[in-house]
Design a protein around this motif. Structure first.
Motif, PDB file in Angstrom:
ATOM      1  N   PHE A   1       5.326   4.522   0.115  1.00 18.48           N
ATOM      2  CA  PHE A   1       4.658   4.815  -1.160  1.00 18.48           C
ATOM      3  C   PHE A   1       4.736   3.607  -2.099  1.00 18.48           C
ATOM      4  O   PHE A   1       3.745   3.230  -2.717  1.00 18.48           O
ATOM      5  CB  PHE A   1       5.301   6.041  -1.822  1.00 18.48           C
ATOM      6  N   GLU A   2       5.911   2.994  -2.160  1.00 16.44           N
ATOM      7  CA  GLU A   2       6.044   1.870  -3.101  1.00 16.44           C
ATOM      8  C   GLU A   2       5.205   0.673  -2.664  1.00 16.44           C
ATOM      9  O   GLU A   2       4.669  -0.050  -3.493  1.00 16.44           O
ATOM     10  CB  GLU A   2       7.523   1.503  -3.278  1.00 16.44           C
ATOM     11  N   GLU A   3       5.068   0.486  -1.352  1.00 15.25           N
ATOM     12  CA  GLU A   3       4.191  -0.584  -0.856  1.00 15.25           C
ATOM     13  C   GLU A   3       2.735  -0.286  -1.231  1.00 15.25           C
ATOM     14  O   GLU A   3       1.972  -1.176  -1.590  1.00 15.25           O
ATOM     15  CB  GLU A   3       4.297  -0.703   0.673  1.00 15.25           C
ATOM     16  N   THR A   4       2.375   0.993  -1.104  1.00 12.50           N
ATOM     17  CA  THR A   4       1.000   1.391  -1.412  1.00 12.50           C
ATOM     18  C   THR A   4       0.700   1.201  -2.895  1.00 12.50           C
ATOM     19  O   THR A   4      -0.287   0.568  -3.270  1.00 12.50           O
ATOM     20  CB  THR A   4       0.773   2.871  -1.032  1.00 12.50           C
ATOM     21  N   VAL A   5       1.607   1.719  -3.719  1.00 13.22           N
ATOM     22  CA  VAL A   5       1.342   1.712  -5.157  1.00 13.22           C
ATOM     23  C   VAL A   5       1.453   0.299  -5.720  1.00 13.22           C
ATOM     24  O   VAL A   5       0.805  -0.050  -6.699  1.00 13.22           O
ATOM     25  CB  VAL A   5       2.286   2.704  -5.884  1.00 13.22           C
ATOM     26  N   ASN A   6       2.220  -0.524  -5.062  1.00 11.53           N
ATOM     27  CA  ASN A   6       2.384  -1.909  -5.471  1.00 11.53           C
ATOM     28  C   ASN A   6       1.034  -2.622  -5.480  1.00 11.53           C
ATOM     29  O   ASN A   6       0.729  -3.429  -6.348  1.00 11.53           O
ATOM     30  CB  ASN A   6       3.338  -2.587  -4.484  1.00 11.53           C
ATOM     31  N   LEU A   7       0.205  -2.285  -4.495  1.00  6.97           N
ATOM     32  CA  LEU A   7      -1.106  -2.913  -4.382  1.00  6.97           C
ATOM     33  C   LEU A   7      -2.186  -2.023  -4.994  1.00  6.97           C
ATOM     34  O   LEU A   7      -3.109  -2.494  -5.638  1.00  6.97           O
ATOM     35  CB  LEU A   7      -1.417  -3.144  -2.904  1.00  6.97           C
ATOM     36  N   GLY A   8      -2.035  -0.716  -4.764  1.00  7.29           N
ATOM     37  CA  GLY A   8      -3.084   0.222  -5.168  1.00  7.29           C
ATOM     38  C   GLY A   8      -3.053   0.590  -6.634  1.00  7.29           C
ATOM     39  O   GLY A   8      -4.003   1.155  -7.152  1.00  7.29           O
ATOM     40  N   LYS A   9      -1.926   0.315  -7.306  1.00 10.35           N
ATOM     41  CA  LYS A   9      -1.747   0.577  -8.737  1.00 10.35           C
ATOM     42  C   LYS A   9      -1.794   2.067  -9.119  1.00 10.35           C
ATOM     43  O   LYS A   9      -0.881   2.538  -9.759  1.00 10.35           O
ATOM     44  CB  LYS A   9      -2.806  -0.158  -9.588  1.00 10.35           C
ATOM     45  N   ASP A  10      -2.830   2.786  -8.715  1.00  6.52           N
ATOM     46  CA  ASP A  10      -2.973   4.173  -9.147  1.00  6.52           C
ATOM     47  C   ASP A  10      -1.967   5.058  -8.405  1.00  6.52           C
ATOM     48  O   ASP A  10      -2.153   5.390  -7.238  1.00  6.52           O
ATOM     49  CB  ASP A  10      -4.407   4.638  -8.869  1.00  6.52           C
ATOM     50  N   ALA A  11      -0.876   5.431  -9.095  1.00  8.33           N
ATOM     51  CA  ALA A  11       0.226   6.126  -8.431  1.00  8.33           C
ATOM     52  C   ALA A  11      -0.164   7.518  -7.961  1.00  8.33           C
ATOM     53  O   ALA A  11       0.179   7.931  -6.856  1.00  8.33           O
ATOM     54  CB  ALA A  11       1.426   6.212  -9.369  1.00  8.33           C
ATOM     55  N   LYS A  12      -0.888   8.254  -8.806  1.00 13.13           N
ATOM     56  CA  LYS A  12      -1.257   9.618  -8.450  1.00 13.13           C
ATOM     57  C   LYS A  12      -2.178   9.606  -7.221  1.00 13.13           C
ATOM     58  O   LYS A  12      -1.996  10.383  -6.284  1.00 13.13           O
ATOM     59  CB  LYS A  12      -1.953  10.282  -9.660  1.00 13.13           C
ATOM     60  N   LEU A  13      -3.136   8.674  -7.237  1.00  8.33           N
ATOM     61  CA  LEU A  13      -4.062   8.570  -6.113  1.00  8.33           C
ATOM     62  C   LEU A  13      -3.308   8.142  -4.845  1.00  8.33           C
ATOM     63  O   LEU A  13      -3.541   8.668  -3.756  1.00  8.33           O
ATOM     64  CB  LEU A  13      -5.152   7.547  -6.467  1.00  8.33           C
ATOM     65  N   SER A  14      -2.377   7.209  -4.988  1.00  4.95           N
ATOM     66  CA  SER A  14      -1.561   6.765  -3.847  1.00  4.95           C
ATOM     67  C   SER A  14      -0.772   7.941  -3.290  1.00  4.95           C
ATOM     68  O   SER A  14      -0.731   8.170  -2.076  1.00  4.95           O
ATOM     69  CB  SER A  14      -0.586   5.666  -4.278  1.00  4.95           C
ATOM     70  N   ALA A  15      -0.142   8.703  -4.187  1.00  6.07           N
ATOM     71  CA  ALA A  15       0.656   9.855  -3.757  1.00  6.07           C
ATOM     72  C   ALA A  15      -0.223  10.873  -3.037  1.00  6.07           C
ATOM     73  O   ALA A  15       0.155  11.401  -1.988  1.00  6.07           O
ATOM     74  CB  ALA A  15       1.338  10.494  -4.967  1.00  6.07           C
ATOM     75  N   ASN A  16      -1.417  11.122  -3.589  1.00  9.73           N
ATOM     76  CA  ASN A  16      -2.320  12.094  -2.958  1.00  9.73           C
ATOM     77  C   ASN A  16      -2.694  11.672  -1.545  1.00  9.73           C
ATOM     78  O   ASN A  16      -2.722  12.494  -0.634  1.00  9.73           O
ATOM     79  CB  ASN A  16      -3.598  12.249  -3.777  1.00  9.73           C
ATOM     80  N   TRP A  17      -2.965  10.408  -1.381  1.00 10.53           N
ATOM     81  CA  TRP A  17      -3.366   9.947  -0.052  1.00 10.53           C
ATOM     82  C   TRP A  17      -2.206   9.997   0.935  1.00 10.53           C
ATOM     83  O   TRP A  17      -2.372  10.337   2.096  1.00 10.53           O
ATOM     84  CB  TRP A  17      -3.973   8.545  -0.121  1.00 10.53           C
ATOM     85  N   ILE A  18      -1.015   9.643   0.456  1.00 13.98           N
ATOM     86  CA  ILE A  18       0.142   9.638   1.359  1.00 13.98           C
ATOM     87  C   ILE A  18       0.540  11.055   1.750  1.00 13.98           C
ATOM     88  O   ILE A  18       0.781  11.357   2.917  1.00 13.98           O
ATOM     89  CB  ILE A  18       1.329   8.888   0.711  1.00 13.98           C
ATOM     90  N   LEU A  19       0.561  11.955   0.751  1.00 15.27           N
ATOM     91  CA  LEU A  19       0.979  13.323   1.048  1.00 15.27           C
ATOM     92  C   LEU A  19      -0.145  14.126   1.686  1.00 15.27           C
ATOM     93  O   LEU A  19       0.101  15.141   2.331  1.00 15.27           O
ATOM     94  CB  LEU A  19       1.457  14.013  -0.237  1.00 15.27           C
ATOM     95  N   GLY A  20      -1.384  13.653   1.526  1.00 12.88           N
ATOM     96  CA  GLY A  20      -2.517  14.346   2.126  1.00 12.88           C
ATOM     97  C   GLY A  20      -2.880  13.756   3.473  1.00 12.88           C
ATOM     98  O   GLY A  20      -2.191  13.982   4.474  1.00 12.88           O
TER      99      GLY A  20
END
Lengths: 95, 483
Positions: free
Chosen positions: B330-349
């Motif tokens: 998640f932290e790698e994703t959000v580090n680049l993707g910036k949008d935390a909620k969207l990152s979380a949705n994609w990872i958990l979905g």
């Protein structure tokens, strides 16, 4: 304290030792004597004494987590009664 | 009749040391049989065990992580039983003075509440070898590579009252172990094994019923199933006026069946006594402080940080923080993707669903956090629609390409967000649907209007070859149709 024949037979089963009736009678006497001695020890007042985990007054040395052993399977298996594909074979265990 | 369910757990955790607990043999997984079993592991006469310091460090770290007292002077006992994969005829374990004393773990439940599960103690011990019961000319094969692998056995108090709580605790413990890095937590390889003690008592009664132990559950799903199965079994017996026999049972997850393995009454006499080969292990304060200082961020702290730092809600933060590998992803994703909620949705979905479907761990994921981050960036800046993003995700997953922008270009997934272009398409589509436009404009119920608005989206997406930005289409439509 006495030990019953049933106790002796049970301990023998747990220890995988075969004893015949005559031996059980002898053990009844010998183990009974040992347990009497334990009972005698049990009468000593040990309320203030910390239970002893080891007779030596020393602490365990620990070892660093480094692999020091090499594969010596061939040497160990040379004295095993039966092996196959690197496994030790034992009489079939049925659960 | 109504029943209370009482559940306690025993969890065996293989420690990720390089060598065994009492010898310098390697613990690497997957070696040829018996190539990592030396004289100590084989119980050759005249050998003596020497404990591995790292196993103690890991046990202390575990104890500190579960708020437990650490025993400064711990002692080993012998647990005697005969089995071919236990060459010494006893397991070296701890009974009277285990290294980790009483502690606790707080678990989060789906109703939003938190519950404290007490840990009775955790002790160090050695694992046994493996018996292979396939037919070797009517004999059993024994591989002793695993013999002597260090374990901690964690024993809880009977504080759980249903499968959800037991599984939540198991997952929490798994998260703690993997976050600490003291075990790999790979349940399919037996690195973490759960035994579940279950008993029933009449609702409200203070007297515990007779318990059974279901052994060696190696997935959270099987654990949940096994609990449901055993509760049903006990309830049937009790309601028919029968009594529960204290016994060990084996659960077969594939068939949802269990059978009795052994009854405690006949076999469970282990004749423990202090191991004369091992002196008491005394840990000084410096050792414990060093372990304390080496503690990494634990799931609870990580969850709080995810909420504060990224503004995630309690549920998402809890899920992402529970598994250290998922949290890192998640932290790698959000580090680049910036949008935390969207990152979380994609990872958990999408991402978690795909891992589950293919029974993969996060570590085996074909896509990296950075790649998902790049995709999240393109969703957030409206380059791709969420439908387009799913196609990009698929291409990343199957290894078609590892470049998000390259995939978007190659597959023509770029959204049209040029309002001039989109307006033109809306004009054309509306011109071809005069009846629906009139119907819409005569409708007064806003709910129905909203639904009717959706009717224009299909033709619009078709007109734009699926590349029109749906959000912009929606805005333009509302403007053109008069709200």
């Amino acid at each position: 304290m006495t030990i019953s024949r049933t106790d002796i037979e049970k301990v023998a089963v747990l220890a995988r030792i075969q004893v015949d009736d005559e031996q059980v009678s002898a053990l009844e006497k010998d183990l009974g004597n040992i347990l009497d001695l334990v009972d005698q020890l049990g009468t000593a007042d040990t309320d203030a004494v910390e239970p002893l985990a080891h007779p030596l007054d020393a602490v365990q040395k620990l070892r660093p987590d480094e692999v020091t052993e090499t594969n010596q399977r061939a040497a160990f298996q040379a004295i095993a009664p039966a092996t196959e594909n690197g496994l030790y074979l034992v009489p079939r265990v049925i659960e | 009749m109504q029943w209370d369910i009482v559940i306690g757990l025993e969890i065996h955790v293989q420690l990720a040391t390089r060598t065994k607990i009492f010898s310098g043999s390697s613990t690497a997984y997957g070696a040829e049989p018996n190539t990592q079993a030396n004289a100590v592991d084989l119980a050759m006469p005249g050998t003596l065990p020497v404990p591995n310091e790292q196993a103690f460090r890991y046990a202390v770290m575990f104890g500190l992580a579960v708020n437990a007292e650490i025993e400064r002077r711990s002692v080993f006992e012998r647990k005697n039983y005969f089995y071919p994969d236990l060459p010494k005829g006893y397991q070296t374990t701890q009974l009277e003075r285990p290294i980790v004393g009483p502690g606790y773990v707080d678990i989060d439940l789906s109703n939003g509440e938190s519950k404290r599960v007490r840990i009775h103690h955790a002790h160090l011990e050695e694992d046994a070898g493996k018996s292979l019961h396939e037919d070797f000319h009517g004999m059993t094969g024994v591989d002793l590579n695993r013999a002597g692998t260090p374990l901690i056995e964690v024993v809880t108090e009977p504080d759980m009252n249903n499968a959800e709580e037991a599984v939540a605790f198991a997952k929490k413990l798994h998260g703690i172990v993997t976050s600490l890095g003291i075990g790999d937590g790979d349940m399919s390889q037996g690195s973490m094994r759960f035994d579940v003690n279950i008993s029933l008592k009449p609702k409200g009664s203070d007297t515990l019923g007779t318990r059974t132990e279901t052994k060696n559950l190696n997935s959270f799903r099987f654990m949940e199933q096994a609990i449901a199965h055993e509760v049903d079994r006990q309830m049937d017996i009790l309601e028919d006026g029968g009594r529960i026999v204290q016994e060990t049972r084996l659960y077969n997850g594939d068939r949802d069946e269990s059978r009795s393995m052994r009854t405690k009454e006949e076999a469970n006499d282990y004749r423990y006594f202090p191991c004369p080969d091992l002196l008491p292990v005394v840990l000084d304060e410096a050792f414990i402080e060093e372990a304390r200082n080496s503690l990494p961020e634990l799931p609870d702290a990580r969850k709080a940080r995810f909420q504060a730092q990224y503004g995630l809600n309690d549920y998402d933060a809890g899920l992402l923080a529970s598994d250290s590998k998922l949290a890192t992803f998640f932290e790698e994703t959000v580090n680049l993707g910036k949008d935390a909620k969207l990152s979380a949705n994609w990872i958990l979905g999408e991402f978690s669903a795909r891992l589950n479907a293919e029974e993969k761990a996060v570590a085996d994921s074909p896509i990296s956090g950075a790649q998902l981050g790049a995709l999240v960036t393109r969703i957030a800046d409206n380059t791709v629609s969420s439908a387009g993003a799913k196609k990009v995700f698929e291409a990343l997953w199957t290894g078609e390409s590892d470049n998000v922008d390259g995939i978007i270009d190659a597959k023509g997934l770029k959204q049209v967000s040029d309002t001039g272009e989109l307006e033109k398409m809306v004009d054309e589509v509306l011109a071809g649907m005069p009846d629906q436009v009139a119907q819409y404009q005569n409708e007064e119920d806003p709910k129905k209007r909203k639904k009717m608005l959706g009717g224009f989206m299909g033709p619009l997406m078709k007109a734009s070859k699926g590349q029109g930005n749906p959000k912009l289409f929606n805005e333009i439509l509302q403007k053109k149709l008069g709200g």
